[in-house]
Motif scaffolding. Structure first.
Motif, PDB file in Angstrom:
ATOM      1  N   MET A 168     -14.953   7.077  -3.516  1.00 45.49           N
ATOM      2  CA  MET A 168     -13.893   6.280  -2.920  1.00 45.49           C
ATOM      3  C   MET A 168     -14.365   5.537  -1.692  1.00 45.49           C
ATOM      4  O   MET A 168     -15.333   5.741  -1.272  1.00 45.49           O
ATOM      5  CB  MET A 168     -12.899   7.458  -2.411  1.00 45.49           C
ATOM      6  N   ALA A 169     -14.082   4.351  -1.405  1.00 45.21           N
ATOM      7  CA  ALA A 169     -14.309   3.462  -0.585  1.00 45.21           C
ATOM      8  C   ALA A 169     -14.124   3.957   0.689  1.00 45.21           C
ATOM      9  O   ALA A 169     -13.160   4.690   1.010  1.00 45.21           O
ATOM     10  CB  ALA A 169     -13.577   1.979  -0.948  1.00 45.21           C
ATOM     11  N   GLY A 170     -14.940   3.473   1.588  1.00 41.91           N
ATOM     12  CA  GLY A 170     -14.910   3.928   3.119  1.00 41.91           C
ATOM     13  C   GLY A 170     -13.525   3.570   3.664  1.00 41.91           C
ATOM     14  O   GLY A 170     -12.870   2.502   3.216  1.00 41.91           O
ATOM     15  N   GLN A 171     -13.198   4.323   4.682  1.00 45.45           N
ATOM     16  CA  GLN A 171     -12.077   3.914   5.230  1.00 45.45           C
ATOM     17  C   GLN A 171     -11.962   2.580   5.986  1.00 45.45           C
ATOM     18  O   GLN A 171     -13.149   2.046   6.484  1.00 45.45           O
ATOM     19  CB  GLN A 171     -11.755   5.105   6.368  1.00 45.45           C
TER      20      GLN A 171
ATOM     21  N   GLN B 267     -11.204  15.914  -7.047  1.00 44.92           N
ATOM     22  CA  GLN B 267     -11.926  14.604  -7.682  1.00 44.92           C
ATOM     23  C   GLN B 267     -10.695  14.318  -8.961  1.00 44.92           C
ATOM     24  O   GLN B 267     -10.692  12.914  -8.757  1.00 44.92           O
ATOM     25  CB  GLN B 267     -12.938  15.384  -8.607  1.00 44.92           C
ATOM     26  N   HIS B 268      -9.766  15.123  -9.014  1.00 47.11           N
ATOM     27  CA  HIS B 268      -8.789  14.646 -10.076  1.00 47.11           C
ATOM     28  C   HIS B 268      -7.802  13.732  -9.434  1.00 47.11           C
ATOM     29  O   HIS B 268      -7.526  12.568  -9.864  1.00 47.11           O
ATOM     30  CB  HIS B 268      -8.128  15.772 -10.613  1.00 47.11           C
TER      31      HIS B 268
ATOM     32  N   MET C  98      -7.251   9.671  -9.889  1.00 47.46           N
ATOM     33  CA  MET C  98      -5.760   9.080  -9.847  1.00 47.46           C
ATOM     34  C   MET C  98      -5.481   8.061  -8.964  1.00 47.46           C
ATOM     35  O   MET C  98      -5.202   6.853  -9.364  1.00 47.46           O
ATOM     36  CB  MET C  98      -4.758  10.110  -9.842  1.00 47.46           C
ATOM     37  N   TRP C  99      -5.966   8.393  -7.584  1.00 50.80           N
ATOM     38  CA  TRP C  99      -5.838   7.509  -6.641  1.00 50.80           C
ATOM     39  C   TRP C  99      -6.512   5.960  -6.937  1.00 50.80           C
ATOM     40  O   TRP C  99      -6.069   4.960  -6.630  1.00 50.80           O
ATOM     41  CB  TRP C  99      -6.112   8.087  -5.217  1.00 50.80           C
ATOM     42  N   SER C 100      -7.826   6.111  -7.088  1.00 51.28           N
ATOM     43  CA  SER C 100      -8.630   4.871  -7.579  1.00 51.28           C
ATOM     44  C   SER C 100      -7.703   4.156  -8.706  1.00 51.28           C
ATOM     45  O   SER C 100      -7.781   2.892  -8.499  1.00 51.28           O
ATOM     46  CB  SER C 100      -9.963   5.337  -7.897  1.00 51.28           C
TER      47      SER C 100
ATOM     48  N   ARG D 212      -4.595  -0.880 -10.356  1.00 53.85           N
ATOM     49  CA  ARG D 212      -3.220  -1.504 -10.930  1.00 53.85           C
ATOM     50  C   ARG D 212      -2.637  -2.018  -9.754  1.00 53.85           C
ATOM     51  O   ARG D 212      -1.851  -3.015  -9.731  1.00 53.85           O
ATOM     52  CB  ARG D 212      -2.513  -0.317 -11.505  1.00 53.85           C
ATOM     53  N   GLN D 213      -2.676  -1.528  -8.510  1.00 53.72           N
ATOM     54  CA  GLN D 213      -1.938  -2.214  -7.408  1.00 53.72           C
ATOM     55  C   GLN D 213      -2.544  -3.415  -6.813  1.00 53.72           C
ATOM     56  O   GLN D 213      -1.632  -4.207  -6.293  1.00 53.72           O
ATOM     57  CB  GLN D 213      -1.668  -1.156  -6.225  1.00 53.72           C
ATOM     58  N   LYS D 214      -3.906  -3.513  -7.168  1.00 53.86           N
ATOM     59  CA  LYS D 214      -4.395  -4.656  -6.098  1.00 53.86           C
ATOM     60  C   LYS D 214      -3.858  -5.890  -6.945  1.00 53.86           C
ATOM     61  O   LYS D 214      -3.831  -6.316  -8.127  1.00 53.86           O
ATOM     62  CB  LYS D 214      -5.864  -4.535  -6.825  1.00 53.86           C
ATOM     63  N   SER D 215      -3.399  -6.855  -5.997  1.00 53.72           N
ATOM     64  CA  SER D 215      -2.844  -8.058  -6.130  1.00 53.72           C
ATOM     65  C   SER D 215      -3.805  -9.204  -6.359  1.00 53.72           C
ATOM     66  O   SER D 215      -4.881  -9.363  -5.555  1.00 53.72           O
ATOM     67  CB  SER D 215      -1.977  -8.646  -5.262  1.00 53.72           C
ATOM     68  N   ASP D 216      -3.805 -10.226  -7.309  1.00 51.69           N
ATOM     69  CA  ASP D 216      -4.596 -11.256  -7.430  1.00 51.69           C
ATOM     70  C   ASP D 216      -4.199 -12.242  -6.603  1.00 51.69           C
ATOM     71  O   ASP D 216      -3.382 -13.024  -6.830  1.00 51.69           O
ATOM     72  CB  ASP D 216      -4.614 -11.576  -8.948  1.00 51.69           C
TER      73      ASP D 216
END
Length: 381
Positions: free
Chosen positions: A1-4, A72-73, A77-79, A84-88
């Motif tokens: 998971m990416a850093g805060q 980890q599950h 799911m969050w990743s 999916r949420q990331k906007s272009d």
């Protein structure tokens, strides 16, 4: 998971038997079981699964291996959700300049405020003008605000009083319409964007003392319900775009016309014979054909909201109104809404939401539906 991310805040609120997390840097609200919310909050603050596992195992009477697998599950799911949420935003042209051509100029008078809007093309006009056409004015008075809607090389843009407010691909025209409407709201109420708690993809029905907020997926029947309510003496604040004040939680009117889908024409034209005289529009991107119905009231006084109601037109159900858990209503209302992205507003919004009643309405009997709406508005607490 990416850093805060720097400055990230994660707030959690109890709502029914679930937890709501608000994540500041993405302005996301997540409804989850308590254990899931606790794990996600720790992950968002960049703790590693192996560091979280002992605490989760102890709190939930499971082994550390089971806790680690669960973490980890949830992490996976969050990743996936974030992907999916990331906007272009690669298509945005920050330095885009208005063109020189003008297809049309329109003047609107809304809440005594005069707007002049220049549209660069028929398409630019089509995306916004029809729902404000009933507010068009022939006044010679100077406009207080100048809007320009641009259309160039497959991109749509908007400028307000000379300031560029955004550019989108033509197929993302709903973002243009949303921005256009938000700037109208700012000007007619003299409240900047951050002075609003949120704008909800919902219909607002009022008896001029208080209101009910009806939400649901596109095509669920919000506009038809609004037209029927208006025909029965109730006030329609909006059928689709409902602004709420951040300071007092009052619901304000958005004075655009109601968008009536083709499958409701026969129902609406009985009550509004002039309805079928208007132009018909088609949006192939959404597969919708519709006409506009002008609202009957333009009183701009705001009113409190009494209840939030998920509405679903169902031809197989005559009438069914039932209370639903607040967390269920929250999870359905928020994704399609714009919520002011500040810590103070997140707290105000959740508290505002908690203070309402929450229902699900499924119906095909219009008489029972109108009776129920009037009864809800008239009920004493």
């Amino acid at each position: 998971m990416a850093g805060q991310k720097k400055g990230r805040q994660v707030l959690n609120f109890s709502l029914g038997n679930k937890e709501v997390l608000w994540i500041s840097d993405t302005n996301q609200y997540v409804v989850a079981e308590k254990i899931t919310a606790n794990i996600l909050k720790e992950l968002l603050y960049c703790l590693k699964p192996e560091d979280i596992a002992p605490k989760i195992a102890h709190e939930n009477d499971i082994t550390e291996k089971e806790a680690c697998d669960l973490i980890q599950h949830i992490q996976g799911m969050w990743s996936g959700n974030m992907a999916r949420q990331k906007s272009d935003t690669s298509f945005l042209k920050q330095e885009y300049e208005p063109g020189t051509r003008v297809f049309s100029k329109k003047k609107y008078e809304i809440n005594t405020v005069i707007f002049e809007v220049e549209y660069e093309s028929p398409e630019a006009e089509w995306y916004n003008h029809p729902k404000f056409a009933h507010l068009e004015t022939g006044t010679k008075a100077d406009p207080e605000h100048f809007f320009r809607v641009g259309d160039s090389e497959g991109f749509l843009s908007i400028w307000v009083n000379g300031k560029h407010e955004g550019t989108w691909k033509r197929e993302e025209n709903h973002f243009l319409s949303g921005r256009f409407s938000m700037k109208i709201i700012e000007k007619i109420y003299q409240k900047e964007e951050l002075e609003w708690m949120g704008v909800f993809h919902a219909a607002g029905i009022s008896d001029r003392r208080q209101s009910l907020l009806f939400f649901g997926d596109s095509g669920s029947g919000k506009s038809t319900l609004s037209a029927l309510a208006m025909a029965n003496g109730l006030d329609v604040l909006s059928d689709d775009f409902l602004p709420v004040d951040s300071k007092n939680g009052l619901v304000h009117r958005f004075p655009a016309a109601l968008s009536i889908k083709k499958n409701a024409y026969d129902l609406v034209k009985i009550r509004y014979p002039e309805f079928m005289e208007g132009m018909e529009y088609n949006n192939p991107a959404f597969g919708k054909t519709y006409r506009y119905l002008a609202p009957r009231n333009q009183n701009m006084e705001a009113v409190p909201c009494k209840a939030l109601i998920e509405v679903i037109y169902d031809p197989d159900i005559s009438f069914r109104l039932k209370k639903i858990p607040p967390q269920d209503a929250f999870a359905k209302l928020v994704p399609d809404s714009w919520i002011n992205a500040s810590e103070e507003n997140a707290k105000n919004f959740v508290n505002w939401f908690r203070g309402k009643k929450h229902y699900s309405l499924k119906y095909s009997d219009n008489v029972q539906m109108i009776e129920a709406v009037k009864k809800l508005l008239n009920e004493n607490e």
